[in-house]
Every structure is written in structure tokens, then in C-alpha cells.
Design an enzyme around this catalytic site. Structure first.
Site, PDB file in Angstrom:
ATOM      1  N   ASP A  67       0.828  -1.212   0.000  1.00 48.93           N
ATOM      2  CA  ASP A  67       0.000   0.000   0.000  1.00 48.93           C
ATOM      3  C   ASP A  67       0.860   1.259   0.000  1.00 48.93           C
ATOM      4  O   ASP A  67       0.503   2.260  -0.626  1.00 48.93           O
ATOM      5  CB  ASP A  67      -0.920  -0.009   1.221  1.00 48.93           C
ATOM      6  N   ASP A  70       2.753   1.385  -3.820  1.00 47.01           N
ATOM      7  CA  ASP A  70       2.059   1.492  -5.113  1.00 47.01           C
ATOM      8  C   ASP A  70       2.004   2.921  -5.665  1.00 47.01           C
ATOM      9  O   ASP A  70       2.303   3.154  -6.839  1.00 47.01           O
ATOM     10  CB  ASP A  70       0.658   0.863  -5.062  1.00 47.01           C
ATOM     11  N   ASP A  88      -6.682   2.146  -5.891  1.00 43.37           N
ATOM     12  CA  ASP A  88      -5.951   2.357  -4.646  1.00 43.37           C
ATOM     13  C   ASP A  88      -6.890   2.777  -3.523  1.00 43.37           C
ATOM     14  O   ASP A  88      -6.872   2.203  -2.431  1.00 43.37           O
ATOM     15  CB  ASP A  88      -4.866   3.416  -4.860  1.00 43.37           C
ATOM     16  N   ASP A  92      -7.959   0.227  -0.529  1.00 46.26           N
ATOM     17  CA  ASP A  92      -7.502   0.681   0.796  1.00 46.26           C
ATOM     18  C   ASP A  92      -8.620   0.556   1.824  1.00 46.26           C
ATOM     19  O   ASP A  92      -8.391   0.168   2.971  1.00 46.26           O
ATOM     20  CB  ASP A  92      -7.035   2.137   0.745  1.00 46.26           C
TER      21      ASP A  92
END
Length: 195
Positions: A67, A70, A88, A92
Site C-alpha cells: 500500500d 504502489d 488504490d 484501501d
């Protein structure tokens, strides 16, 4: 406690930047890394469910690392895109749910865990909504997502090496700081929009 977590976060960032550059040079897709983060989060959840807390912590670290990397990979490789941003942000939130809801398997109150999940998602929602209105929210609030993940890590670590009771106390602190952050962000947005 919060300042210590922030320092840890800065140290992690120093490791991430060169790693992200290496992955970008190897043509590893930022979206692939994002998906890998979700896969590691799912494995983490099931390992905690199976009472393999140590293994769960390892997969939590892998997931959090993906995380953190990226976005940096996308920036370095100049592949930042609306699709990447959407993936993303959405994944998340799923990871946040998995990270925190796994505390139920440690014997924590399911009601409190549900509230903690809700508070965490509310922090992210306030930022997303505020930024859609043209407001900048980064850095607003006592405990951002990076610090919350470190909190999850420390709670699990204390559960293993100290006791459930001590980790539970830290979980209560986590809930308190998360609630304070919701209030801080809400007030910040409210104040800015009233001007």
C-alpha cells in the site's frame, strides 16, 4: 505515542522510496502492487482468524508495504492514472475493514470493533468528500491512515508478547484517537466551507 508513530512512518518512507524506484525500473505495475496489497490483507485476516497471529502480522506488514509502495511506483514510473487512483482508494478501504475487523478473533468486543471500523472509514470518507469539494485534507487529524496501520501492528504485537489485556488498552486508545480525528476533520471541513 502519536509522535512516535509518525517518526516510525518517516523511517518507513525512507526505505520505500528506493524500493519503489527499483520496482519501477523492473516495470512492475503500480496497479499490480495495489492488488497484491489486498491479497496479503485477505491472507492476514484468515491467519488471524485461524489464531496464527504471528503469521498474520507478517502478512499485515506485506500488505501495508504494498500500500505504501504502489503510489510511489506510479509516480516514479509516470503511470499515475484515474484508474490507479480509484483502485488504490477503494482497495484501501477494503483493507482497512480487514485489518481492524480481524480484532474480533482476538476476543475483542465485536461492537467496539464495528465502531472502530466505522470511525476509520469515516475519516477516509471525510477526506474524500472534502477533496472532491476542492479542499486539502492531507495532514489534518491526529491519526492518519499510516499511523492507524502502525497501531494495528503494535496491538497485534502486544497481544503476542505481552497480553490480551494490554493490547486491548491500546485498542481503546486507538478508538479514542480515531474518534478525535473524525471530529478534527469534520470541524476543519465545516470551518473551511463556512468561509
Amino acid at each position: 505515542m502519536v509522535s512516535m508513530l509518525t517518526r516510525i512512518r518517516r523511517q518507513i518512507k525512507r526505505v520505500i522510496e528506493p524500493l519503489a524506484k527499483t520496482l519501477a525500473q523492473l516495470k512492475v505495475s503500480a496497479n499490480f502492487i495495489t492488488m497484491l496489497g489486498l491479497i496479503f490483507a485477505i491472507v492476514y485476516y484468515f491467519e488471524i482468524m485461524r489464531s496464527n497471529t504471528t503469521l498474520g502480522i507478517i502478512f499485515l506488514v506485506f500488505s501495508a508495504l504494498m500500500d505504501a509502495i504502489d503510489g510511489e511506483v506510479a509516480r516514479v514510473s509516470k503511470t499515475v492514472s484515474p484508474l490507479g487512483s480509484f483502485l488504490d482508494s477503494t482497495l484501501d478501504r477494503i483493507e482497512d475493514i480487514l485489518y481492524i475487523s480481524a480484532f474480533i478473533f482476538l476476543g475483542f468486543s465485536s461492537y467496539l470493533v464495528a465502531i472502530a471500523v466505522g470511525l476509520s472509514l469515516t475519516i477516509s470518507y471525510i477526506r474524500a468528500k472534502a477533496e472532491s469539494l476542492g479542499l486539502k485534507m492531507e495532514g489534518r487529524g491526529i491519526i492518519e491512515r499510516g499511523e492507524r496501520i502502525i497501531f494495528v501492528f503494535v496491538i497485534l504485537l502486544l497481544y503476542i508478547i505481552v497480553s490480551k489485556q494490554v493490547s486491548l488498552y491500546l485498542f481503546y486508545l486507538f478508538m479514542l484517537l480515531t474518534a478525535i480525528t473524525v471530529i478534527q476533520r469534520f470541524y476543519a471541513v465545516y470551518s473551511l466551507l463556512r468561509k
